[in-house]
Design a protein around this motif. Sequence first.
Motif, PDB file in Angstrom:
ATOM      1  N   UNK A   1      -1.578-144.747   6.072  1.00 25.53           N
ATOM      2  CA  UNK A   1      -0.841-145.345   7.192  1.00 25.53           C
ATOM      3  C   UNK A   1      -0.372-146.753   6.833  1.00 25.53           C
TER       4      UNK A   1
ATOM      5  N   UNK B   1       1.510-141.033  16.591  1.00 23.61           N
ATOM      6  CA  UNK B   1       1.474-142.462  16.932  1.00 23.61           C
ATOM      7  C   UNK B   1       2.090-143.303  15.822  1.00 23.61           C
ATOM      8  N   UNK B   2       1.831-142.890  14.566  1.00 25.85           N
ATOM      9  CA  UNK B   2       2.350-143.677  13.448  1.00 25.85           C
ATOM     10  C   UNK B   2       3.877-143.570  13.372  1.00 25.85           C
TER      11      UNK B   2
ATOM     12  N   UNK C   1      -5.639-134.937  32.140  1.00 32.10           N
ATOM     13  CA  UNK C   1      -5.212-133.578  31.850  1.00 32.10           C
ATOM     14  C   UNK C   1      -5.937-133.024  30.635  1.00 32.10           C
TER      15      UNK C   1
ATOM     16  N   UNK D   1      -2.101-136.249  16.730  1.00 31.82           N
ATOM     17  CA  UNK D   1      -1.952-137.455  17.546  1.00 31.82           C
ATOM     18  C   UNK D   1      -1.765-138.685  16.667  1.00 31.82           C
ATOM     19  N   UNK D   2      -2.554-138.757  15.573  1.00 25.21           N
ATOM     20  CA  UNK D   2      -2.467-139.930  14.698  1.00 25.21           C
ATOM     21  C   UNK D   2      -1.075-140.030  14.079  1.00 25.21           C
TER      22      UNK D   2
ATOM     23  N   UNK E   1     -11.879-140.120  16.041  1.00 27.48           N
ATOM     24  CA  UNK E   1     -11.975-138.688  16.356  1.00 27.48           C
ATOM     25  C   UNK E   1     -11.792-137.865  15.092  1.00 27.48           C
ATOM     26  N   UNK E   2     -10.862-138.315  14.252  1.00 27.73           N
ATOM     27  CA  UNK E   2     -10.617-137.601  12.999  1.00 27.73           C
ATOM     28  C   UNK E   2     -11.879-137.618  12.141  1.00 27.73           C
TER      29      UNK E   2
ATOM     30  N   UNK F   1      -3.891-146.025  14.859  1.00 29.41           N
ATOM     31  CA  UNK F   1      -4.287-145.349  16.095  1.00 29.41           C
ATOM     32  C   UNK F   1      -5.812-145.253  16.186  1.00 29.41           C
TER      33      UNK F   1
ATOM     34  N   UNK G   1      -6.544-134.220  16.460  1.00 25.88           N
ATOM     35  CA  UNK G   1      -6.575-135.662  16.186  1.00 25.88           C
ATOM     36  C   UNK G   1      -5.534-136.035  15.132  1.00 25.88           C
TER      37      UNK G   1
ATOM     38  N   UNK H   1      -7.473-142.960  17.335  1.00 22.09           N
ATOM     39  CA  UNK H   1      -7.913-141.574  17.124  1.00 22.09           C
ATOM     40  C   UNK H   1      -8.513-141.352  15.736  1.00 22.09           C
TER      41      UNK H   1
ATOM     42  N   UNK I   1      -0.475-132.829  25.950  1.00 21.08           N
ATOM     43  CA  UNK I   1      -0.834-131.673  26.772  1.00 21.08           C
ATOM     44  C   UNK I   1       0.006-130.448  26.426  1.00 21.08           C
TER      45      UNK I   1
END
Lengths: 386, 314
Positions: free
Chosen positions: A37, B112-113, A295, B108-109, A346-347, A341, B105, A343, B230
């Motif tokens: 990243x 976001x990037x 949600x 999502x990462x 979580x990863x 991020x 995950x 997250x 979602x």
Amino acid sequence: MRNKDSILRKPAVQSLLTSLLCILLGLLVGFVVLLIINPAGAGEAIMDIIKNFLNYSKPATRLKNMGNTLVKTAPLLMCSLSVLFAYKVGLFNIGAAGQYVAGAGACIYCAVGLGWSWLPCMIMAVLAGALVGALSGALKAYRNVNEVISCIMLNWISLYLVNTILSQVKNPTSPYTYEITKKVVMENGAMTTVAHPGAVLPQLGINGLFNNNKYVGLAIPLAILLAVGIWVLLTKTKLGYELRATGLNMYAAKYCGMQDRSNIVLTMAIAGGLAGIGAAMLYLTGFEEWSCTQSSVPAMGFNGIAAAFLGGLHPLGAIFSSFFIQHITDGGAQLNKQVYPSEISNLISSLIIYFCGFVLFFKLTLTKWLNGRNEKKNAAKGGSAK
Amino acid sequence: MTDFMNSLGFILYVTLAYTTPLLYAALGSCFSEVSGVVNIGIEGMMTAGAFTGTCVAYFTGNPWMGFLCGGLAGAFLGLLHALAAVRLGADQTITGAAITMLGISTATIICKVLFSSTETIPLSVKQKIPKLFMGVFEPTTVFGRFMDYVFATYASTYLVFILTLVVWFVFYKTRFGLRLRACGEHPQACETLGINVISMRFLCVVISGFFSGLGGACVTMAISTQFRPISIVGQGFIAIAAVIFGKFRPQGALLGCLLFGFCSGLKVVLGASSGVNMQLLSMIPYVVTVLILVLFVGKSHVPSANGKPYIKAK
């Protein structure tokens, strides 16, 4: 040298080693992702995740933030106990998340909506979680429905149901419910709130240890006590023996006169109750409110799976692994959100679960390596293996 | 009569749209489960496919490129699942759960990037999967509008029904299909006949990932126009339930998916027309799944070796 071998062969040592290896691999891959990243700050970022509250230089702030991590460790520990307890009986409780949601709904509604004090609220949370768990158990035992599927469906059903119920105690100006320190009353037909501190879990003076972090209290010692309790129940009691026997071989257990079906229901009810009390341990501190428009199911239950496997499926191991998982999750929130991020944590958790799947392979490889080394040594000495 | 035909047409249209992603994933699930590997990572594979699909379509402008890449993203997660669960004999349920979390995950990462948000930028009509038979039917007549609703639909929907037929043919009319089914019933017997059970299962899990990825891509590239957190929520698991309902056969899974697609469609139709609580409407597909499982699963035949890691004898 023989002595060193025997240490590496001990199952407990092997479990510890494999867990550490899983963490290491998880962090390593997480680091690689951070590098991809943005290579410039990746080293610092991974250290931020690992250090979490140690990032703060002031000891007082450190203690306060350590308290925050502990507050969230208690429910996580409960969810991981829920997962591992069911797993010992041969059931994969991916529904801890939904049972946790049910517990949250019950305790918040009883506290804010009905104005009950913390103990009955907590009991209701346990019952709500146990009910959802028992439902999955009954479907499995009597209708042969795979518990993974029924648990996942119940996760969503619980979420939407709890959202609907808690909308009645929702703060009209935000998507969140009212704080746990308030109670909803009707005044001239309009909904208002009055102060109601009785629903908050007692602090027992433990908050003093963490720079008066007001969220720290009963939940933390209770969670540890329950972990020990589950360990005793599983290994030292007749019920625990029967449950484990049912998990190992349902038919053999039945042949020995054990009630295989009701044992499955009971197991899932206990697992659900554990997840339910976990929710009470978080929401009854007032640490956060429920968002009635969320949600997705809270990640707590899924992180519980990571904590359970990382702890080597041992209740006492779960205490440490839960703390670790919560530690890196909070650490992820410390990252610079413009660049990385949150997250990422979580990863890392999911990678840890993935690598935990390899435990058997790691152990086999280790044993093979030890055997090979022994043979070589014995061949060199010209003696035979003892 | 006109109103009735219109509503019926609209419900059929929505049902078909929502059945499509489920059916792709369910066909994938069939491959994996029938060869003897439990795959609860479908959900994560769909999420990966959903994100990759929209992302590639957005940057290349080519929907079919996006669709294919969505499948490949799912196949990559399938590869990871196969590596752990088939090669190394890991617990299939644990790695499956991990794959699900991993897919969600990671999507999502990366989102976001690339987009500095949890949602991708909506696709334009050209970047979406095209609709077939647009303008073929006269929407001025009642019948024409009905036909327009039902048949002027996304190419991915036509593709999945053809695919179902192909999968059925492969399963029951080819040597490969026979071997595949045998691997899920009695791997030891297969091995004695010279079939490589490990490679067979490995391939099937990767195929299941590919199909699930395609299914995910349908959600974000046909039904909707963007990836959101979602987008998938539970559809992967509903697809697995459809396979159990369909007794692990592609033709049964088709029926299951149509049923669940109808329930999801009902949610949309009722949500748009009436003031019923959206939260309660959202529960419908999940409640129906549980009820269906309660009523039908007892008679379902599960492949005997399903979920058991196969470790080759020395």
